[in-house]
Design a protein around this motif. Sequence first.
Motif, PDB file in Angstrom:
ATOM      1  N   HIS A   1       0.817  -1.214   0.000  1.00 17.35           N
ATOM      2  CA  HIS A   1       0.000   0.000   0.000  1.00 17.35           C
ATOM      3  C   HIS A   1       0.852   1.265   0.000  1.00 17.35           C
ATOM      4  N   GLY A   2       2.112   1.137  -0.364  1.00 13.57           N
ATOM      5  CA  GLY A   2       3.030   2.261  -0.298  1.00 13.57           C
ATOM      6  C   GLY A   2       3.988   2.082   0.869  1.00 13.57           C
ATOM      7  N   TRP A   3       4.983   2.936   0.911  1.00 16.25           N
ATOM      8  CA  TRP A   3       6.020   2.826   1.942  1.00 16.25           C
ATOM      9  C   TRP A   3       5.506   3.185   3.330  1.00 16.25           C
ATOM     10  N   HIS A   4       4.384   3.847   3.408  1.00 18.60           N
ATOM     11  CA  HIS A   4       3.908   4.433   4.659  1.00 18.60           C
ATOM     12  C   HIS A   4       2.886   3.591   5.404  1.00 18.60           C
ATOM     13  N   ALA A   5       2.427   2.505   4.803  1.00 10.26           N
ATOM     14  CA  ALA A   5       1.295   1.757   5.366  1.00 10.26           C
ATOM     15  C   ALA A   5       1.615   0.272   5.445  1.00 10.26           C
ATOM     16  N   PRO A   6       1.014  -0.442   6.391  1.00 12.87           N
ATOM     17  CA  PRO A   6       1.255  -1.878   6.522  1.00 12.87           C
ATOM     18  C   PRO A   6       0.622  -2.676   5.393  1.00 12.87           C
TER      19      PRO A   6
ATOM     20  N   LEU B   1     -19.438   9.605   0.723  1.00 10.69           N
ATOM     21  CA  LEU B   1     -18.142   9.525   1.392  1.00 10.69           C
ATOM     22  C   LEU B   1     -17.411  10.864   1.276  1.00 10.69           C
ATOM     23  N   PRO B   2     -16.758  11.309   2.347  1.00  9.67           N
ATOM     24  CA  PRO B   2     -16.023  12.569   2.276  1.00  9.67           C
ATOM     25  C   PRO B   2     -14.722  12.469   1.489  1.00  9.67           C
ATOM     26  N   LEU B   3     -14.246  11.253   1.227  1.00 10.88           N
ATOM     27  CA  LEU B   3     -13.050  11.021   0.413  1.00 10.88           C
ATOM     28  C   LEU B   3     -13.349   9.911  -0.579  1.00 10.88           C
ATOM     29  N   ASP B   4     -12.676   9.956  -1.730  1.00  8.01           N
ATOM     30  CA  ASP B   4     -12.879   8.921  -2.742  1.00  8.01           C
ATOM     31  C   ASP B   4     -12.069   7.673  -2.392  1.00  8.01           C
ATOM     32  N   PRO B   5     -12.693   6.484  -2.444  1.00  6.03           N
ATOM     33  CA  PRO B   5     -11.964   5.240  -2.179  1.00  6.03           C
ATOM     34  C   PRO B   5     -10.758   5.086  -3.101  1.00  6.03           C
ATOM     35  N   ASP B   6      -9.704   4.456  -2.586  1.00  2.06           N
ATOM     36  CA  ASP B   6      -8.471   4.299  -3.356  1.00  2.06           C
ATOM     37  C   ASP B   6      -7.694   3.094  -2.858  1.00  2.06           C
ATOM     38  N   HIS B   7      -6.442   3.015  -3.269  1.00  2.00           N
ATOM     39  CA  HIS B   7      -5.551   1.961  -2.791  1.00  2.00           C
ATOM     40  C   HIS B   7      -4.298   2.612  -2.224  1.00  2.00           C
ATOM     41  N   GLY B   8      -4.223   2.665  -0.902  1.00  2.00           N
ATOM     42  CA  GLY B   8      -3.058   3.230  -0.245  1.00  2.00           C
ATOM     43  C   GLY B   8      -2.984   4.742  -0.269  1.00  2.00           C
ATOM     44  N   GLY B   9      -3.992   5.387  -0.863  1.00  2.00           N
ATOM     45  CA  GLY B   9      -4.008   6.839  -0.979  1.00  2.00           C
ATOM     46  C   GLY B   9      -4.615   7.502   0.247  1.00  2.00           C
ATOM     47  N   LEU B  10      -5.129   8.692   0.055  1.00  2.00           N
ATOM     48  CA  LEU B  10      -5.638   9.475   1.171  1.00  2.00           C
ATOM     49  C   LEU B  10      -6.814   8.797   1.863  1.00  2.00           C
ATOM     50  N   PHE B  11      -7.669   8.101   1.097  1.00  2.00           N
ATOM     51  CA  PHE B  11      -8.830   7.424   1.683  1.00  2.00           C
ATOM     52  C   PHE B  11      -8.394   6.309   2.629  1.00  2.00           C
TER      53      PHE B  11
ATOM     54  N   ASP C   1       5.871   2.632 -10.952  1.00  2.00           N
ATOM     55  CA  ASP C   1       7.330   2.740 -11.040  1.00  2.00           C
ATOM     56  C   ASP C   1       7.920   2.734  -9.628  1.00  2.00           C
ATOM     57  N   PRO C   2       8.763   1.745  -9.285  1.00  2.00           N
ATOM     58  CA  PRO C   2       9.328   1.676  -7.927  1.00  2.00           C
ATOM     59  C   PRO C   2      10.123   2.909  -7.511  1.00  2.00           C
ATOM     60  N   SER C   3      10.567   3.712  -8.476  1.00  2.00           N
ATOM     61  CA  SER C   3      11.315   4.920  -8.135  1.00  2.00           C
ATOM     62  C   SER C   3      10.407   6.096  -7.783  1.00  2.00           C
ATOM     63  N   HIS C   4       9.119   5.956  -8.029  1.00  2.00           N
ATOM     64  CA  HIS C   4       8.165   7.027  -7.724  1.00  2.00           C
ATOM     65  C   HIS C   4       7.958   7.106  -6.201  1.00  2.00           C
ATOM     66  N   PRO C   5       7.930   8.305  -5.620  1.00  2.00           N
ATOM     67  CA  PRO C   5       7.724   8.415  -4.163  1.00  2.00           C
ATOM     68  C   PRO C   5       6.445   7.743  -3.669  1.00  2.00           C
ATOM     69  N   LEU C   6       5.428   7.698  -4.548  1.00  2.00           N
ATOM     70  CA  LEU C   6       4.161   7.069  -4.178  1.00  2.00           C
ATOM     71  C   LEU C   6       3.969   5.760  -4.932  1.00  2.00           C
ATOM     72  N   PHE C   7       5.032   5.015  -5.078  1.00  2.00           N
ATOM     73  CA  PHE C   7       4.954   3.710  -5.739  1.00  2.00           C
ATOM     74  C   PHE C   7       3.885   2.844  -5.083  1.00  2.00           C
ATOM     75  N   GLY C   8       2.965   2.352  -5.903  1.00  2.00           N
ATOM     76  CA  GLY C   8       1.929   1.460  -5.417  1.00  2.00           C
ATOM     77  C   GLY C   8       0.733   2.145  -4.804  1.00  2.00           C
ATOM     78  N   VAL C   9       0.771   3.454  -4.699  1.00  3.25           N
ATOM     79  CA  VAL C   9      -0.366   4.211  -4.166  1.00  3.25           C
ATOM     80  C   VAL C   9      -1.238   4.649  -5.335  1.00  3.25           C
ATOM     81  N   ILE C  10      -2.466   4.156  -5.366  1.00  2.00           N
ATOM     82  CA  ILE C  10      -3.385   4.481  -6.457  1.00  2.00           C
ATOM     83  C   ILE C  10      -4.490   5.361  -5.891  1.00  2.00           C
ATOM     84  N   GLY C  11      -4.259   6.670  -5.946  1.00  2.00           N
ATOM     85  CA  GLY C  11      -5.218   7.603  -5.387  1.00  2.00           C
ATOM     86  C   GLY C  11      -4.538   8.873  -4.924  1.00  2.00           C
TER      87      GLY C  11
END
Length: 235
Positions: free
Chosen positions: A34-39, A152-162, A197-207
Amino acid sequence: MQQNDISHLLPHQIYSALETNPIAWIPLGAIEWHGWHAPVGLDALTASGLCQHAANALGGVVLPPLHYGAFASIADHPWTILLDREDSDIIVRLMLKTLTRLESLGVKKAVILTGHFAVVQHDALAELQQQWQSKWRALKLIILSPTDCPDLPLDPDHGGLFETSLLHSLKPESIDLTQIPNTPIEETNPAGIQRRDPSHPLFGVIGADPRALDPAQADQLRDHLLDWIIEQAKI
């Protein structure tokens, strides 16, 4: 928070909880990047946390979350373990076995809450609902996904703000935004190929960028979802 978690309860506590309200809460999740920031267990953690809160409000018992989810487009990302598309019937069979056993134990209602939003997961759960309702049952089945909640107050996503906000509202210690490089991002499509792209700061975050997390907004999202889940469980 774990006072209704069936894996922590003694038998007499289970019977007591079901006397108050014979309902079982069943959280579903997955093991996914879900990104570098989430389990990687985010989906199950959010589903389980929401079920615990709902059970605290309505009663019943919460089953341990199932961490195996169905195929999604991020299946090849690191530390992602998903069932193949053709194996999604495994979820149906596991849940049918679980529901049949709960029914025999006197449970009158089961609420399945999936924290994994993949299309294949939703299709499998629709098949489960169809199979369960194809004959008379003493147990009523309700299947919910946060993506179905209106307004919903935020749009559903994958690893993003929602998803980041939702887990932060339930288990704030599980989110570490300092793990995302402090790099400005200028892009028009937060679901674009660049996020693969694994080099992107938000790699794997869709949202939407999770670094915009606002704890007050996160709590609002959680409470909005909980109100909806509780109302749906009363039907």
